[in-house]
Write a protein that holds these residues in place. Sequence first.
Motif, PDB file in Angstrom:
ATOM      1  N   VAL A 128      44.702  45.780  35.027  1.00  0.00           N
ATOM      2  CA  VAL A 128      43.360  45.588  35.586  1.00  0.00           C
ATOM      3  C   VAL A 128      42.384  46.533  34.895  1.00  0.00           C
ATOM      4  O   VAL A 128      42.508  47.752  34.978  1.00  0.00           O
ATOM      5  CB  VAL A 128      43.363  45.841  37.107  1.00  0.00           C
ATOM      6  CG1 VAL A 128      41.956  45.755  37.661  1.00  0.00           C
ATOM      7  CG2 VAL A 128      44.267  44.837  37.809  1.00  0.00           C
ATOM      8  N   LYS A 129      41.408  45.960  34.208  1.00  0.00           N
ATOM      9  CA  LYS A 129      40.447  46.762  33.455  1.00  0.00           C
ATOM     10  C   LYS A 129      39.149  46.991  34.209  1.00  0.00           C
ATOM     11  O   LYS A 129      38.375  47.884  33.871  1.00  0.00           O
ATOM     12  CB  LYS A 129      40.137  46.081  32.116  1.00  0.00           C
ATOM     13  CG  LYS A 129      41.374  45.815  31.255  1.00  0.00           C
ATOM     14  CD  LYS A 129      42.166  47.085  30.983  1.00  0.00           C
ATOM     15  CE  LYS A 129      43.395  46.816  30.132  1.00  0.00           C
ATOM     16  NZ  LYS A 129      44.232  48.016  29.945  1.00  0.00           N
ATOM     17  N   SER A 130      38.896  46.175  35.221  1.00  0.00           N
ATOM     18  CA  SER A 130      37.679  46.316  36.012  1.00  0.00           C
ATOM     19  C   SER A 130      38.009  46.024  37.467  1.00  0.00           C
ATOM     20  O   SER A 130      38.853  45.166  37.755  1.00  0.00           O
ATOM     21  CB  SER A 130      36.598  45.355  35.514  1.00  0.00           C
ATOM     22  OG  SER A 130      35.452  45.394  36.352  1.00  0.00           O
ATOM     23  N   THR A 131      37.361  46.740  38.378  1.00  0.00           N
ATOM     24  CA  THR A 131      37.669  46.576  39.804  1.00  0.00           C
ATOM     25  C   THR A 131      36.396  46.307  40.611  1.00  0.00           C
ATOM     26  O   THR A 131      36.213  46.825  41.696  1.00  0.00           O
ATOM     27  CB  THR A 131      38.385  47.828  40.348  1.00  0.00           C
ATOM     28  OG1 THR A 131      37.585  48.987  40.059  1.00  0.00           O
ATOM     29  CG2 THR A 131      39.755  47.998  39.720  1.00  0.00           C
ATOM     30  N   LYS A 146      45.728  53.784  44.950  1.00  0.00           N
ATOM     31  CA  LYS A 146      44.579  54.238  44.143  1.00  0.00           C
ATOM     32  C   LYS A 146      43.967  53.101  43.326  1.00  0.00           C
ATOM     33  O   LYS A 146      43.460  53.303  42.219  1.00  0.00           O
ATOM     34  CB  LYS A 146      44.977  55.378  43.201  1.00  0.00           C
ATOM     35  CG  LYS A 146      45.720  56.524  43.863  1.00  0.00           C
ATOM     36  CD  LYS A 146      44.911  57.198  44.952  1.00  0.00           C
ATOM     37  CE  LYS A 146      45.675  58.380  45.550  1.00  0.00           C
ATOM     38  NZ  LYS A 146      45.012  58.944  46.746  1.00  0.00           N
ATOM     39  N   ILE A 147      44.008  51.888  43.886  1.00  0.00           N
ATOM     40  CA  ILE A 147      43.349  50.736  43.271  1.00  0.00           C
ATOM     41  C   ILE A 147      42.316  50.228  44.264  1.00  0.00           C
ATOM     42  O   ILE A 147      42.664  49.648  45.293  1.00  0.00           O
ATOM     43  CB  ILE A 147      44.362  49.621  42.936  1.00  0.00           C
ATOM     44  CG1 ILE A 147      45.501  50.162  42.066  1.00  0.00           C
ATOM     45  CG2 ILE A 147      43.666  48.449  42.256  1.00  0.00           C
ATOM     46  CD1 ILE A 147      46.662  49.210  41.923  1.00  0.00           C
ATOM     47  N   HIS A 148      41.062  50.460  43.982  1.00  0.00           N
ATOM     48  CA  HIS A 148      39.999  50.135  44.932  1.00  0.00           C
ATOM     49  C   HIS A 148      38.998  49.179  44.290  1.00  0.00           C
ATOM     50  O   HIS A 148      38.455  49.462  43.227  1.00  0.00           O
ATOM     51  CB  HIS A 148      39.275  51.404  45.368  1.00  0.00           C
ATOM     52  CG  HIS A 148      38.122  51.154  46.290  1.00  0.00           C
ATOM     53  ND1 HIS A 148      38.295  50.822  47.614  1.00  0.00           N
ATOM     54  CD2 HIS A 148      36.781  51.150  46.063  1.00  0.00           C
ATOM     55  CE1 HIS A 148      37.111  50.640  48.170  1.00  0.00           C
ATOM     56  NE2 HIS A 148      36.181  50.827  47.253  1.00  0.00           N
ATOM     57  N   PHE A 149      38.793  48.035  44.949  1.00  0.00           N
ATOM     58  CA  PHE A 149      37.802  47.063  44.481  1.00  0.00           C
ATOM     59  C   PHE A 149      36.507  47.235  45.265  1.00  0.00           C
ATOM     60  O   PHE A 149      36.525  47.467  46.474  1.00  0.00           O
ATOM     61  CB  PHE A 149      38.337  45.639  44.655  1.00  0.00           C
ATOM     62  CG  PHE A 149      39.463  45.291  43.723  1.00  0.00           C
ATOM     63  CD1 PHE A 149      39.221  44.760  42.472  1.00  0.00           C
ATOM     64  CD2 PHE A 149      40.779  45.527  44.103  1.00  0.00           C
ATOM     65  CE1 PHE A 149      40.260  44.459  41.614  1.00  0.00           C
ATOM     66  CE2 PHE A 149      41.834  45.225  43.253  1.00  0.00           C
ATOM     67  CZ  PHE A 149      41.570  44.690  42.002  1.00  0.00           C
ATOM     68  N   GLU A 150      35.386  47.093  44.570  1.00  0.00           N
ATOM     69  CA  GLU A 150      34.078  47.230  45.225  1.00  0.00           C
ATOM     70  C   GLU A 150      33.859  46.122  46.249  1.00  0.00           C
ATOM     71  O   GLU A 150      33.269  46.350  47.308  1.00  0.00           O
ATOM     72  CB  GLU A 150      32.970  47.205  44.167  1.00  0.00           C
ATOM     73  CG  GLU A 150      33.005  48.383  43.207  1.00  0.00           C
ATOM     74  CD  GLU A 150      31.941  48.274  42.131  1.00  0.00           C
ATOM     75  OE1 GLU A 150      30.941  47.541  42.355  1.00  0.00           O
ATOM     76  OE2 GLU A 150      32.107  48.894  41.064  1.00  0.00           O
ATOM     77  N   ARG A 151      34.319  44.917  45.931  1.00  0.00           N
ATOM     78  CA  ARG A 151      34.182  43.784  46.846  1.00  0.00           C
ATOM     79  C   ARG A 151      35.529  43.069  46.948  1.00  0.00           C
ATOM     80  O   ARG A 151      36.182  42.813  45.939  1.00  0.00           O
ATOM     81  CB  ARG A 151      33.121  42.791  46.358  1.00  0.00           C
ATOM     82  CG  ARG A 151      31.705  43.323  46.385  1.00  0.00           C
ATOM     83  CD  ARG A 151      30.702  42.267  45.941  1.00  0.00           C
ATOM     84  NE  ARG A 151      30.982  41.812  44.580  1.00  0.00           N
ATOM     85  CZ  ARG A 151      30.593  42.438  43.484  1.00  0.00           C
ATOM     86  NH1 ARG A 151      29.900  43.571  43.581  1.00  0.00           N
ATOM     87  NH2 ARG A 151      30.875  41.971  42.276  1.00  0.00           N
ATOM     88  N   ASN A 152      35.898  42.719  48.173  1.00  0.00           N
ATOM     89  CA  ASN A 152      37.117  41.963  48.450  1.00  0.00           C
ATOM     90  C   ASN A 152      36.740  40.764  49.309  1.00  0.00           C
ATOM     91  O   ASN A 152      36.123  40.929  50.366  1.00  0.00           O
ATOM     92  CB  ASN A 152      38.133  42.831  49.194  1.00  0.00           C
ATOM     93  CG  ASN A 152      38.539  44.056  48.405  1.00  0.00           C
ATOM     94  OD1 ASN A 152      39.347  43.980  47.486  1.00  0.00           O
ATOM     95  ND2 ASN A 152      37.979  45.215  48.746  1.00  0.00           N
ATOM     96  N   ILE A 153      37.088  39.568  48.851  1.00  0.00           N
ATOM     97  CA  ILE A 153      36.634  38.357  49.535  1.00  0.00           C
ATOM     98  C   ILE A 153      37.829  37.445  49.800  1.00  0.00           C
ATOM     99  O   ILE A 153      38.596  37.120  48.886  1.00  0.00           O
ATOM    100  CB  ILE A 153      35.585  37.602  48.687  1.00  0.00           C
ATOM    101  CG1 ILE A 153      34.373  38.503  48.420  1.00  0.00           C
ATOM    102  CG2 ILE A 153      35.160  36.312  49.375  1.00  0.00           C
ATOM    103  CD1 ILE A 153      33.391  37.933  47.413  1.00  0.00           C
ATOM    104  N   LEU A 154      37.966  37.045  51.063  1.00  0.00           N
ATOM    105  CA  LEU A 154      38.983  36.073  51.450  1.00  0.00           C
ATOM    106  C   LEU A 154      38.394  34.671  51.319  1.00  0.00           C
ATOM    107  O   LEU A 154      37.333  34.378  51.872  1.00  0.00           O
ATOM    108  CB  LEU A 154      39.428  36.323  52.893  1.00  0.00           C
ATOM    109  CG  LEU A 154      40.386  35.309  53.512  1.00  0.00           C
ATOM    110  CD1 LEU A 154      41.698  35.235  52.731  1.00  0.00           C
ATOM    111  CD2 LEU A 154      40.657  35.649  54.979  1.00  0.00           C
TER     112      LEU A 154
END
Length: 241
Positions: A38-41, A72-80
Amino acid sequence: MKLFLTSKIGATIHRNGLRTPGKIDNRWGFSTHFKETVKSTKQMIYISCSPENNERVSDWFDNTIAALDKAKIHFERNILVNGQNAMLLGELIGQSDVVFLSGGHLPTQNQFFQDIKLKAWLSNFNGVIVAQSAGSMNCAGTVYVCPELPGESVDSNFQRFRPGLGITDINIIPHYNDNRDLILDGKKFYEEIVAPDTFLIPLYVLSDGAYFYIHNKETEAFGEIYLFKEGKWEQISGFTS
């Protein structure tokens, strides 16, 4: 596109009858490979197994976010994504770095993916796909749909081969450890239900924590994985000394 075909990544555990966040399984390096890939989160979307609001899938989604945060993998937006917002799927995929494909009831998910035209929307996706359980099974071009609910194995109208997403030619069956002693409709799951179909199509049986990592036209296998072909078993990875 980079693809992880997994059985179960450990994001959800069951405790006192509740689905709670677990720890991303790294016994065979999944968490390490995922972090490296993953290169971008900025955005992750989690595509459900059905169009309806589903409490079980909502728990899986929330637990996946929490388990990724622990790793330690955090995404700015998470969408179901389910039937309520599937009309935005093309836009959401175009904005996403990672797409998770949920587990669930395989035929239900297969129909949902067809209805929302997921195959077409993913055709130009250049990010990372993490498919889990039924989601991994539905990644194949022709999906082997093994019976899993009472009555399905004896239903003459049950379709065991259905069109899939076409992003791999690998057909898997997840959760080997859970299913090896399974009796369904009075039959042994692997020996009596699945085995005859392995003369038509080779199947890869994954234990939880095992996965295929497909990238740059290469396929790597990690963890306890068996090739089930023409009624015979062969372990292809996950050997221990």
